[in-house]
Design a protein around this motif. Structure first.
Motif, PDB file in Angstrom:
ATOM      1  N   ALA A 189       0.757  -1.138  -0.210  1.00  0.00           N
ATOM      2  CA  ALA A 189      -0.110   0.180   0.075  1.00  0.00           C
ATOM      3  C   ALA A 189       0.864   1.288   0.046  1.00  0.00           C
ATOM      4  CB  ALA A 189      -1.015  -0.144   1.355  1.00  0.00           C
ATOM      5  N   PRO A 190       0.426   2.258  -0.559  1.00  0.00           N
ATOM      6  CA  PRO A 190       1.026   3.652  -0.762  1.00  0.00           C
ATOM      7  C   PRO A 190       0.757   4.333   0.543  1.00  0.00           C
ATOM      8  CG  PRO A 190      -0.689   3.821  -2.233  1.00  0.00           C
ATOM      9  CD  PRO A 190      -0.700   2.513  -1.660  1.00  0.00           C
ATOM     10  N   TRP A 191       1.460   4.047   1.608  1.00  0.00           N
ATOM     11  CA  TRP A 191       0.740   4.438   3.014  1.00  0.00           C
ATOM     12  C   TRP A 191       1.258   6.088   2.956  1.00  0.00           C
ATOM     13  CZ3 TRP A 191      -2.614   1.726   5.021  1.00  0.00           C
ATOM     14  CH2 TRP A 191      -2.250   0.486   5.217  1.00  0.00           C
ATOM     15  N   TRP A 192       2.156   6.581   2.375  1.00  0.00           N
ATOM     16  CA  TRP A 192       2.419   7.819   2.512  1.00  0.00           C
ATOM     17  C   TRP A 192       1.686   8.675   1.915  1.00  0.00           C
ATOM     18  CZ3 TRP A 192       3.658  10.894  -1.881  1.00  0.00           C
ATOM     19  CH2 TRP A 192       3.745  10.206  -3.215  1.00  0.00           C
ATOM     20  N   GLN A 193       1.131   8.173   0.453  1.00  0.00           N
ATOM     21  CA  GLN A 193      -0.154   8.844  -0.008  1.00  0.00           C
ATOM     22  C   GLN A 193      -1.185   8.826   0.703  1.00  0.00           C
ATOM     23  OE1 GLN A 193      -0.307   7.016  -3.886  1.00  0.00           O
ATOM     24  NE2 GLN A 193       1.294   8.143  -4.642  1.00  0.00           N
ATOM     25  N   ILE A 194      -1.763   7.659   1.409  1.00  0.00           N
ATOM     26  CA  ILE A 194      -2.778   7.470   2.327  1.00  0.00           C
ATOM     27  C   ILE A 194      -2.762   8.677   3.369  1.00  0.00           C
ATOM     28  CG2 ILE A 194      -4.042   6.018   3.773  1.00  0.00           C
ATOM     29  CD1 ILE A 194      -3.293   3.822   2.059  1.00  0.00           C
ATOM     30  N   ALA A 195      -1.540   8.631   4.068  1.00  0.00           N
ATOM     31  CA  ALA A 195      -1.287   9.715   5.283  1.00  0.00           C
ATOM     32  C   ALA A 195      -1.418  10.930   4.787  1.00  0.00           C
ATOM     33  CB  ALA A 195      -0.144   9.283   5.922  1.00  0.00           C
TER      34      ALA A 195
END
Length: 585
Positions: A189-195
């Motif tokens: 998952a692209p966690w930095w984009q989600i955050a």
């Protein structure tokens, strides 16, 4: 197989066990705490002694047995199995190879199960030898969307900062963002984009000047930030409009005499009235006060001085009024001060020159030099673009570091520990490797290399960082980690992420030590600037040269500058010696 109770001291160690290296003191302390709290959860596996002996040899659980003895247990349960032909070597190998620690999602699920059974957070913390704060952090996963939890349970975890942002967002917002950024099957998952998509501006309670009454009036509800340092007030709100409104109302109610509320400009500085001059020293009674909100919503105060009003016509200094109805009234001017403003300017120049001469030539102990360096940063003329906390002026920031260096009589008096803490604090505030205006440049890298800061760098083997590397850089990292590069960049990156999950990785470009050629160029550039900059000063060398005698100076300077810029390391002995002598002095 059977379970029996025995004295752990009667069990014998297996010389063929696989795990021969010692466990860390931290891991031992954790297991010892759990044994004292709940006993041994998984009984050690033992086998009867060969050759008809009456005792038991440990197959698996040497550490559990050792720490049970340390915990003072008189008896423990053991699982007795048949003796193996290889003295249990294969069982020991398999038992130690397949064991894996619980991921954070499983830890959280286990904690929630214990809470449902009546365990308190404090009791769980004692049993697991973890801080209560860590237990509460794991319980934040209860605020994460179930679909995200499933992804995290696969081992694809966001970092701590990203998890904090995700857990603070509402489930509706999480659902919308996850729908837009949900990874394909098998991908991370692209966690930095989600955050980033869930990030909201936070206004912190520690920055609020208003009290609970205004907070309630403006609908402000504080949320505890469990990821903040334990010794700080981590409460915050995302109700930015309400926070700013409450701050403005507090400023209006607490406006000082001769005070005014002002706005800030595009640089974050207060917009003072026209012709006003800011007062940096102690304000006088006739000075004005401006209060404003900075970019973080904090209430700030500055003082300013307005120019004196022009004297009415008919009044001329010490001359008496000779006409009009008030002819008998004598108007006198203020008594002239002992020293005029120009005199104070001259005194400032005298003091500065004397101070610089003393700093250059007077004997000063090393401890005093360190203390004076800390004091210098607390001066009003210091402005720092810090990597620690934005932009600030020395007098307003560094003064907090120097308070402990004075005794009750206002004299410099300090011990080594106090001085050491003050120096470290100043260096933390000043040195920065962040890109942009706050970057200290080569200085910060030299400092980091000198103190071994490489050892404190985080693991760069994360997806966020590896996404920043080119194919060539990824393959070079594979070579260093003894990993075979894959055909696709994505697969190579995934292999590195898996490998570095248990290994500490620091990319060569992230280390502090600058390349030798860049460092020498930097040193030489400083020496060249010193030599060239001093060449234009008359009689700098103390040889009494007149202006006429230095008419050929510019041509010589140009030649010297070209020579300095084009010389190599070996041929630069004369300038290197000159630089070394000055550095030694």
């Amino acid at each position: 197989m059977q379970i029996v109770k025995v004295d752990p001291r009667a069990l014998k160690e297996n010389p063929d066990r696989m795990r021969q290296s010692k466990s860390s003191p931290q891991a031992d302390a954790l297991m010892l705490a759990t044994i004292k709290a709940v006993g041994i959860v998984q009984p050690p596996v033992v086998a009867p002694e060969p050759d008809g002996g009456n005792g038991y040899i440990i197959d698996a659980g040497h550490r559990r047995v050792r720490l049970a003895i340390a915990a003072g247990l008189e008896e423990i349960d053991i699982l007795v199995v048949d003796a193996a032909n290889d003295n249990g070597a294969m069982r020991s190998m398999v038992e130690n190879s397949v064991r894996e620690p619980l991921n954070p999602v499983d830890q959280w699920r286990g904690i929630e199960r214990l809470v449902a059974l009546g365990w308190t957070e404090e009791a769980i913390a004692v049993a697991l030898a973890l801080p209560v704060r860590q237990i509460r952090k794991l319980r934040l996963l209860a605020n994460v969307l179930p679909a995200m939890l499933e992804q995290m349970a696969l081992g694809d975890m966001p970092n701590e900062q990203q998890l904090r942002v995700i857990a603070a967002a509402g489930k509706v917002d999480q659902k919308e963002v996850w729908k837009a950024h949900k990874p394909k099957k098998g991908d991370t998952a692209p966690w930095w984009q989600i955050a980033n998509a869930l990030t909201k501006k936070r206004m912190y309670a520690k920055d609020a000047s208003f009290g609970d009454d205004l907070a309630q009036a403006y609908g402000i509800e504080w949320v505890e930030d469990l990821f903040a340092p334990a010794d700080q007030d981590g409460r915050y709100t995302t109700n930015v409009e309400g926070f700013m409104g409450a701050q403005h109302e507090w400023m209006t109610s607490n406006l000082p005499k001769r005070g005014a509320i002002v706005e800030i400009n595009s640089w974050g500085q207060p917009e003072l009235p026209k012709k006003a001059s800011q007062v940096y020293g102690k304000p006088s009674k006739s000075d004005h006060t401006a209060i404003y909100l900075d970019r973080d919503g904090k209430v700030q105060t500055v003082h300013y001085r307005m120019p004196e009003a022009a004297k009415p016509k008919g009044i001329a200094g010490d001359e008496p009024v000779t006409g009009g109805d008030d002819a008998d009234t004598i108007v006198t001017s203020k008594a002239r001060p002992d020293v005029t403003q120009k005199g104070h300017d001259m005194i400032g120049d005298f003091r500065t020159d004397a101070l610089h001469d003393a700093l250059g030539r007077a004997p000063i102990e090393d401890d005093m030099l360190m203390a004076l360096l800390v004091l210098a940063f607390a001066g009003q003329n210091v402005r720092v673009e810090s990597g620690a906390d934005g932009t600030f002026y020395g007098g307003k920031r560094f003064s907090r570091h120097v308070v402990g260096l004075f005794d009750k009589h206002g004299k410099l008096a300090f011990d080594q520990d106090t001085l050491r803490v003050a120096v470290r604090s100043v260096l933390i505030d000043v040195l920065s490797c962040r890109r942009g205006m706050s970057n200290s440049g080569m200085i910060s890298r030299i400092a980091g290399d000198a103190i071994g800061a490489d050892e404190f760098l985080p693991n760069m083997g994360s997806e966020d960082f590896l996404l920043c590397l080119s194919r060539q850089a990824l393959e070079a990292s594979c070579t260093e980690a003894s990993i075979q590069p894959r055909q696709k960049v994505r697969e190579t990156r995934a292999a590195l992420i898996e490998h570095f999950a248990t290994q500490h990785f620091v990319h060569p470009a992230g280390r502090f030590a600058p390349p030798a050629d860049e460092l020498l160029d930097w040193i030489r550039a400083g020496a060249a600037t010193d030599v060239i900059g001093s060449a234009g000063h008359e009689d700098d060398d103390g040889d009494g040269a007149s202006v006429d005698e230095e008419q050929d100076g510019p041509a010589d300077e140009d030649a010297e500058q070209v020579d300095l810029q084009g010389v190599n390391v070996d041929a630069d002995d004369e300038h290197d010696q000159d630089f070394d002598q000055r550095a030694a002095a």
